[in-house]
Each structure stands twice: as C-alpha cells, then as structure tokens.
Design a protein around this motif. Structure first.
Motif, PDB file in Angstrom:
ATOM      1  N   GLN A 200     -12.560  12.485 -21.400  1.00 20.77           N
ATOM      2  CA  GLN A 200     -11.732  11.501 -22.095  1.00 20.77           C
ATOM      3  C   GLN A 200     -11.943  11.548 -23.606  1.00 20.77           C
ATOM      4  N   VAL A 201     -13.159  11.828 -24.041  1.00 24.20           N
ATOM      5  CA  VAL A 201     -13.415  11.974 -25.480  1.00 24.20           C
ATOM      6  C   VAL A 201     -12.632  13.159 -26.029  1.00 24.20           C
ATOM      7  N   LEU A 202     -12.656  14.279 -25.300  1.00 25.51           N
ATOM      8  CA  LEU A 202     -11.944  15.474 -25.749  1.00 25.51           C
ATOM      9  C   LEU A 202     -10.436  15.262 -25.745  1.00 25.51           C
ATOM     10  N   LEU A 203      -9.933  14.552 -24.742  1.00 25.67           N
ATOM     11  CA  LEU A 203      -8.503  14.259 -24.693  1.00 25.67           C
ATOM     12  C   LEU A 203      -8.087  13.364 -25.858  1.00 25.67           C
ATOM     13  N   ALA A 204      -8.917  12.373 -26.167  1.00 27.71           N
ATOM     14  CA  ALA A 204      -8.603  11.481 -27.290  1.00 27.71           C
ATOM     15  C   ALA A 204      -8.554  12.264 -28.598  1.00 27.71           C
ATOM     16  N   MET A 205      -9.482  13.190 -28.761  1.00 27.49           N
ATOM     17  CA  MET A 205      -9.488  13.995 -29.984  1.00 27.49           C
ATOM     18  C   MET A 205      -8.285  14.928 -30.044  1.00 27.49           C
ATOM     19  N   ALA A 206      -7.889  15.462 -28.894  1.00 30.74           N
ATOM     20  CA  ALA A 206      -6.700  16.314 -28.863  1.00 30.74           C
ATOM     21  C   ALA A 206      -5.450  15.503 -29.209  1.00 30.74           C
ATOM     22  N   MET A 207      -5.391  14.257 -28.728  1.00 23.53           N
ATOM     23  CA  MET A 207      -4.278  13.368 -29.094  1.00 23.53           C
ATOM     24  C   MET A 207      -4.260  13.134 -30.600  1.00 23.53           C
ATOM     25  N   THR A 208      -5.444  12.995 -31.165  1.00 23.95           N
ATOM     26  CA  THR A 208      -5.556  12.777 -32.607  1.00 23.95           C
ATOM     27  C   THR A 208      -5.021  13.976 -33.382  1.00 23.95           C
ATOM     28  N   VAL A 209      -5.425  15.176 -32.972  1.00 23.44           N
ATOM     29  CA  VAL A 209      -4.972  16.398 -33.647  1.00 23.44           C
ATOM     30  C   VAL A 209      -3.446  16.494 -33.622  1.00 23.44           C
ATOM     31  N   LEU A 368       1.788  12.598 -26.825  1.00 26.16           N
ATOM     32  CA  LEU A 368       2.202  11.603 -25.835  1.00 26.16           C
ATOM     33  C   LEU A 368       1.907  12.090 -24.418  1.00 26.16           C
ATOM     34  N   VAL A 369       2.165  13.351 -24.159  1.00 26.00           N
ATOM     35  CA  VAL A 369       1.871  13.924 -22.838  1.00 26.00           C
ATOM     36  C   VAL A 369       0.379  13.808 -22.535  1.00 26.00           C
ATOM     37  N   LEU A 370      -0.463  14.109 -23.528  1.00 23.92           N
ATOM     38  CA  LEU A 370      -1.907  14.008 -23.321  1.00 23.92           C
ATOM     39  C   LEU A 370      -2.337  12.561 -23.087  1.00 23.92           C
TER      40      LEU A 370
END
Length: 402
Positions: A200-209, A368-370
């Motif tokens: 979930q941390v990695l997904l949140a960071m990917a959303m940020t990018v 949004l997909v992430l």
C-alpha cells in the motif's frame, strides 16, 4: 493549530517559490543562455530529480540530528543553491544550482509532514499537513507571480536572488518558532526501510508520481502554451500563475479537510476530475477565458490530492513514517520530472504546445486506476489486518513515537 506550523509554512513558501517560478521564466532563461524551450525545461526536470535523490539521502543523513537543526541545515542548502542559480554564468551552472537547492526540498517536506502530524490530534493530521503545504500553495499566489514579474521586468537573476532571501527568512522563522524537537528514538533505518515492503505504501507513492505528474505535464510549459496558443501577452503569464496558485490554495485546503473524513473517495474525485480537465485543456487552451478557468481548476484538483496522498503514506507506514514521508515528496517530484520530460518530447516531436496536456491526462487517469486497485486490495486484506512497517498486522502493531 500550533504556531510551529507557521514556521514550516514559511519554509515551504520559499521552497514553493523556487520550484514553480521557473515555469514563468523559461522563455527568458532559454533566450539568455541560447537554448531551446525543451532544453530549458531541464531546469524543471533537474530540480525534480534532485528532490527524488535528495529526499531519502538527506533524510537518512538527518536521522542522527535533532529535527529543528536538520530543518535549519536544509534551508541553508536551499539558500546556497538559489544564490548559485542567480549568478550562474552558463546554463549548466544554473542547472547545478537548481539541483543543489532541490536537495533540501524532499527532506524538508518529509520531516515537516511528520512534525506537523505529531503536533495535532489524530483526527487533525491531514489538516496540519495541509497547513504546512499552504506555504507551498501561497507561494504560487504571491511568490511565483511576483518572481515572474520581476524576472520579466529586471531579469530572472534578480528573481533567484530574492528567492535566496526568502530562504533566509524561512531559516529565521524555523530558528524562532519551531520548538527544539529531539531526534527520533527507538526507530532504526532498517525499521524505516521496512515500510517499503508494504504494497500500500508503494501504491500510494505510485499514485503520487502519476497524479501530480499530470499537473506538471501541463504547467511546466504554461508560458509558451499561453503566449503561442491562447494568444496572451508575455506579461499575462503572471496573473495566470496567480490563478493557478489560487486554485492550489483552495484545492490543498479542501483536500486536507475531506481527507480526514473520506480519504479514498477524495482521491477518486480529484484524480478523475483532473484527468478530464487536463484532456479538455487541449481544447480550452485556444480560448483566453476558458484557458484561465482551466488553469485554476488544474491547480485546485492537482493539490487536492496532496494532503490525502501524504496522509495515506503516513498511515500505511505507521511506526516508521519519516523516510517514507520524505520519499513520497520525492515521488511528487519524480512525477514532475517524468511529465516535464515527456512534455518536452511531444513538443520537440512537433505535436504542438498543447500536446503535454494529453500526457498529463493519461498520467492522472493511470493514478486513478491505482487508487481503485489500492482500495480493492485494502478491502481484501482488511479482515486479516494490514501489514505495516516492521511486518506486524495493524491490530498488533506497536506505535513508535518520533
């Protein structure tokens, strides 16, 4: 809200000014150094990559230093970088100055986010983070437009000298208003690194990018887009940046307010709407009024994602948030670097100054997909307990205070 948040906002104001003011000055800088607009865009990409590298590096180096002293050291680095940019004899030296200034960015906001969140009650954390980031958004209402006006009137070098002065004010504010905070106890670097094992941390960071990258795809090239496509005069870029900044302020505060109530729905709405507005910007950029409204909306929707994304990383990396928080600030700027680079590519390919808007729309849609995927995974693992830093389920974890 504690007065210390004001000091953090002052530092954020200076950092926000130097990060965004270059957008309005790209034509002037490119002309003075004899480089193309896409090449001048490397000043945006270079700064952003410096944040990506500097965020974890400076945070790790600061683990043995009390937080107040570390924040002051970071502001000192910021001052040096901007002074170098102001006196740079060549484009490459200016790029070096931008990178030096950027090294302070991620760690400042990362450490500042943790401090801000710890100064308030649990249900006010996103609001406190938003309050600190208000300095960044206000910079786009006051600092960036004024810096652009000064740069266009008397030279961009004066702008960066003034920005260095803002760094001095920020340093003084931290020295005066931020309490002496001890360094983190009981948490080692390996505990901080353990947060990155959390999906979930990695997904949140990917959303940020991807999400914030969508904003920068359009805004990096706002000056040539508005002057060559919409037909604005060079001087109009200043008040267009004011509109962008006003949108940022409103979106940041709204994002902070609703992230404390319904974090994921806030992300769905802001990211989805951002993708639509960026796609529409390819059309509205041809009309002055429509373009101005769209710029304000991009600022609002883009910064409505900042508090919820930062809070989600803090929540998911619970117990070891400092490095994760700083790296997420780097993720914002990785998105900036990626989108500025992609925007330069589509412009250089002859697709026109509005082409970066399509790049931004695709990036925001991917974010949004992430977000939807992240929520689905969270629901699936909710019954078993969310894995957090240190490998403990959320119902068994021990809170480690920083």
């Amino acid at each position: 809200m504690p007065l210390a948040l004001l000091a953090l906002a002052i530092g954020a104001f200076g950092i926000g000014t130097t990060e965004f003011v270059i957008m309005g000055l790209l034509p002037q800088v490119a002309g003075d150094f004899g480089v193309s607009i896409p090449t001048a865009g490397l000043l945006v990409t270079g700064y952003a990559l410096g944040v990506v590298i500097g965020a974890p590096l400076m945070t790790v180096l600061g683990t043995k230093i009390p937080r107040k002293r570390m924040l002051m050291l970071l502001m000192g680095l910021f001052i040096v970088g901007n002074l170098l940019s102001a006196v740079a004899p060549s484009f490459s030296v200016m790029l070096i100055g931008r990178v030096i200034a950027s090294l302070a960015h991620g760690a400042f906001f990362g450490i500042g986010s943790v401090v801000a969140a710890e100064l308030v009650a649990p249900d006010k954390k996103a609001g406190a983070i938003a309050m600190m980031f208000t300095g960044l958004t206000v910079a786009n209402v006051v600092g960036v437009p004024l810096g652009t006006l000064v740069g266009q009137s008397v030279g961009w070098r004066v702008t960066f000298a003034i920005v260095a002065g803002l760094g001095v004010i920020g340093l003084a504010g931290i020295a005066k208003l931020v309490p002496d905070l001890p360094k983190a106890e009981g948490v080692q670097l390996r505990h901080e690194l353990a947060a990155f094992k959390n999906t979930q941390v990695l997904l949140a960071m990917a959303m940020t990018v991807l999400g914030f990258g969508g904003v920068f795809a359009a805004i990096t090239y706002i000056a040539p887009m508005m002057t060559h496509v919409a037909g604005f005069a060079d001087g109009s870029v200043t008040w267009l940046l004011v509109l962008f900044g006003l949108g940022m302020v409103g979106g940041n505060l709204i994002g902070g307010k609703f992230a404390d109530r319904a974090l994921m729905p806030m992300l769905y709405v802001s990211l989805g709407a951002l993708a639509v507005v960026l796609a529409l910007f390819t059309v509205t950029a041809h009309n002055k009024i429509a373009a101005a409204v769209t710029i304000a909306l991009i600022g609002a929707l883009g910064f409505a994602t900042v508090p919820p994304l930062q809070k989600r990383v803090l929540d998911q990396a619970h117990g070891a948030p400092t490095l994760a928080s700083a790296v997420n600030i780097g993720a914002f700027n990785l998105g900036n670097a990626l989108s500025a680079w992609l925007g330069g590519i589509v412009i250089a390919a002859g697709l026109g100054y509005t082409a970066p808007n399509w790049v931004g729309a695709v990036l925001a849609a991917a974010a949004l997909v992430l977000a939807i995927l992240s929520a689905a995974l969270e629901r699936r693992t909710g019954a078993r307990g969310t894995v957090v830093a240190g490998g403990l389920p959320s119902d068994q974890r021990t809170v480690v205070h920083h």
